[in-house]
Design an enzyme around this catalytic site. Structure first.
Site, PDB file in Angstrom:
ATOM      1  N   PHE A   1      78.909  84.781 -23.678  1.00 22.27           N
ATOM      2  CA  PHE A   1      79.304  86.050 -24.288  1.00 22.27           C
ATOM      3  C   PHE A   1      78.931  86.115 -25.761  1.00 22.27           C
ATOM      4  CE2 PHE A   1      82.358  85.049 -20.933  1.00 22.27           C
ATOM      5  CZ  PHE A   1      82.346  86.214 -20.173  1.00 22.27           C
ATOM      6  N   ASP A   2      78.439  87.267 -26.171  1.00 18.98           N
ATOM      7  CA  ASP A   2      78.428  87.616 -27.582  1.00 18.98           C
ATOM      8  C   ASP A   2      79.887  87.909 -27.963  1.00 18.98           C
ATOM      9  OD1 ASP A   2      77.544  88.534 -30.124  1.00 18.98           O
ATOM     10  OD2 ASP A   2      77.658  90.586 -29.385  1.00 18.98           O
TER      11      ASP A   2
END
Length: 637
Positions: free
Chosen positions: A312-313
């Site tokens: 995930f960002d």
């Protein structure tokens, strides 16, 4: 050619006529005791039903494909030769009837996708420089045109509102039916419905270039993108059909039993096997499309189901990307006064932290705009000093407090350390020489995300990773709050790509979840790229999965849907192969004949279709319980 078109267009009617003739034949035999009527009706029924089947077989042979229709055609000719007109009539009717039901059912699975194209606006009201309105075809609208949208109408272009305001239903874009308030300067998307109000929109994208146009193109392409199972079945059918012909020939050579050889041809048709995988994928893609989840075809569905590592960002993905006041430590006798003074002081600044503070105070319904500012000064690297409503106000960091002889008690020093430990940006406020407030300002973690990440684990995710450009303190704090397994911070976009390659080289099947813009290299590198966003061009073109709602509920549903669709496809393949084996064994043991076998064969096609249709209503989206949002830091002031 005209005859072929006529037959194709009226195949349903030919199927009905064949059924009527078969009924007449059996009435003639068992009611009227008229053999001539029986044979004549069945011969005619066989011919009428065989014509479209043989036509399809001929068209396939022209392109060097040995099709299922060829097997049936040979079987019908063989039945005629041995005088089994009832067999030929029933076989051809059941084949056409199965084809009819198959098309009806496939059409049903595509309804949610077809409805997208039907929602596309056909016309637009263009307003010229003099204010004259003209309704034109949507293809005649150009970028830069001003388009008027009235209550109840569909927005025909992507653009910005330049006049008016109203509530728009963007369900066609986001899958979320809640109306969204829009006013001057706000972006609008083609296909959205204006629930109330009237707006004028300046077109920035038109036609196929709009977000809605790209969605339609994407979903249509997705239907044609084959999964590995479909590709395997296509290759299998190419060899399977000739093999059945050879087996039937060998049966005749060794047994000299022509009826049995013909029956082998009929029962060997792999109809359920051919239709099973495509109908599952179309149903799964349609399920996602209804919920604002765009999956780019069967291959993506298959790859997504294998994902074991989600990367995930942070900003805009695990967080909402909106700065807000997360912590308020109060030391003043009149806390409301201190809040109004700092809000009025922050109005003198354009700093993002200041905007977050004024928004917070406004939500508390505290009036501060009318307070009189006698003097103010910005101190570089420290904050600002102002005289407001006869109070001397300091707003800034610890350096500003120290420079102005504002001392902190032991408790206040501990509070300051606690807020800093969360990674929040700290704003200190002193009024008339006394520390009155310590404010923590941070980005907002998505509500309920911890439960949603656990749901991903429940569906098979084994490793959750955060890759972010933010600082280590903030990143680690977020990870601890929501349950991320591994954190890497202060990364450039190329660093994220490096980590993803490392995971892939280690044998992990990686999905990267980002906003689809600055994270597009990482999205393209992962086996599955997932864009959280409302349909930007880069998101749609780069990613494999687009979540139009930017919702983790949608992410969990998409992951579970991919696994369910792959399981459904395997179920259909197993059913199809099992039926063929059953029929051939039944033929060998003598309890299956041509008509009964064809009935079982066509019934198996319906079974796999209806099994796939279960995917259409799979997984009602249930919002995860929303606990109080946790917060995290943005860059320091």
């Amino acid at each position: 050619m005209k005859a072929q078109r006529f037959i194709q267009q009226h195949q349903t009617q030919l199927t009905l006529i064949s059924a009527v003739l078969i009924a007449i034949g059996y009435i003639g035999k068992y009611v009227l005791d008229a053999t001539v009527v029986y044979n004549g009706a069945l011969i005619l029924a066989s011919i009428i039903a065989a014509v479209p089947i043989m036509m399809h077989a001929y068209q396939a042979l022209k392109v060097k494909v040995i099709s299922i229709e060829l097997l049936v055609s040979i079987a019908v000719i063989g039945a005629f030769i041995i005088g089994e007109y009832n067999e030929s009539a029933i076989v051809t009717f059941l084949f056409l009837f199965g084809s009819y039901l198959e098309q009806r059912t496939l059409t049903k699975t595509r309804e949610s996708i077809k409805s997208l194209t039907e929602m596309a606006p056909a016309t637009a009201i263009v307003v010229d420089g003099d204010g004259h309105e003209e309704e034109v075809d949507i293809d005649d609208v150009d970028e830069g045109d001003h388009v008027l949208v009235k209550t109840g109408a569909s927005v025909p272009v992507d653009g910005k509102i330049i006049d008016g305001a109203g509530y728009l239903d963007e369900a066609v874009i986001t899958g979320e039916s809640k109306a969204v308030a829009k006013t001057n300067g706000d972006d609008v998307f083609s296909g959205s419905i204006l629930s109330n109000g009237t707006v004028t929109v300046e077109a920035t994208k038109v036609g196929e270039d709009t977000t809605f146009g790209k969605i339609i193109e994407l979903v249509e392409d997705a239907q044609d993108a084959k999964s590995p199972a479909e590709s395997f079945i296509d290759k299998f059918a190419q060899y399977y059909t000739p093999a059945v012909l050879v087996i039937a020939l060998l049966v005749y050579i060794f047994t000299r039993d022509f009826p049995t050889a013909i029956t082998v041809l009929v029962l060997g048709c792999p109809g359920a096997l051919v239709i099973g995988a495509p109908v599952s994928n179309v149903a799964g893609i349609g399920n996602g499309a209804k919920r604002g989840i765009l999956l780019k075809g069967g291959a993506v569905m298959d790859d997504f189901s294998k994902v074991d590592t989600f990367v995930f960002d942070k900003t805009g993905t695990l967080t909402l990307g909106n700065t807000a006041v997360s912590t308020v430590k109060t030391y003043a006798a009149d806390a409301d006064l201190a809040l109004t003074l700092v809000a009025r002081a922050e109005q003198l600044s354009d700093h993002p932290l200041g905007r977050a503070i004024t928004a917070y105070v406004a939500k508390q319904q505290l009036a501060f705009e009318a307070l009189n500012v006698a003097d103010n000064e910005t101190v570089k690297g420290q904050g600002l000093v102002a005289d407001i409503d006869q109070h001397h106000v300091l707003v800034g960091n610890l350096k500003l407090m120290t420079a102005n002889q504002v001392t902190l008690s032991a408790q206040q020093n501990q509070d300051l350390a606690d807020v800093q430990a969360t990674g929040s940006s700290v704003v200190m406020v002193a009024v008339d020489g006394q520390l009155s407030l310590i404010l923590g300002v941070s980005d907002v973690i998505r509500p309920g995300i911890k439960a949603q990440l656990q749901a991903l684990r429940d569906h098979g995710a084994k490793h959750l990773v955060m890759l972010t450009g933010d600082n280590h303190v903030t990143a680690q704090y977020v990870a601890e709050q929501i349950g991320i397994d591994e954190v890497h911070a202060e990364l450039m976009p190329e660093d994220k790509v490096t980590y993803i390659k490392q995971f892939k080289d280690g044998g992990q099947h990686v999905a990267f979840v980002g906003d689809g813009i600055n994270d597009s290299p990482a999205i393209a590198t992962a086996q599955i790229g997932i864009a959280m966003g409302s349909g930007t061009d880069v998101a749609i073109e780069t990613s494999d999965v687009v979540l139009m709602q930017s919702s983790f509920d949608a992410l969990v549903h998409a992951y579970a849907l991919s696994k369910k669709t792959v399981i459904n496809t395997k179920e259909n393949i197993l059913i199809a192969i099992g039926v063929v084996v059953f029929l051939l064994i039944g033929l060998i043991l003598g309890f299956i004949y041509m008509a009964s076998g064809m009935f079982v064969h066509e019934f198996s096609i319906l079974v796999v279709i209806f099994n796939a249709m279960r995917l259409i209503g799979y997984g009602k989206l249930k919002p995860t319980p929303q606990p109080q949002a946790a917060k995290l830091s943005t860059s320091g002031r």
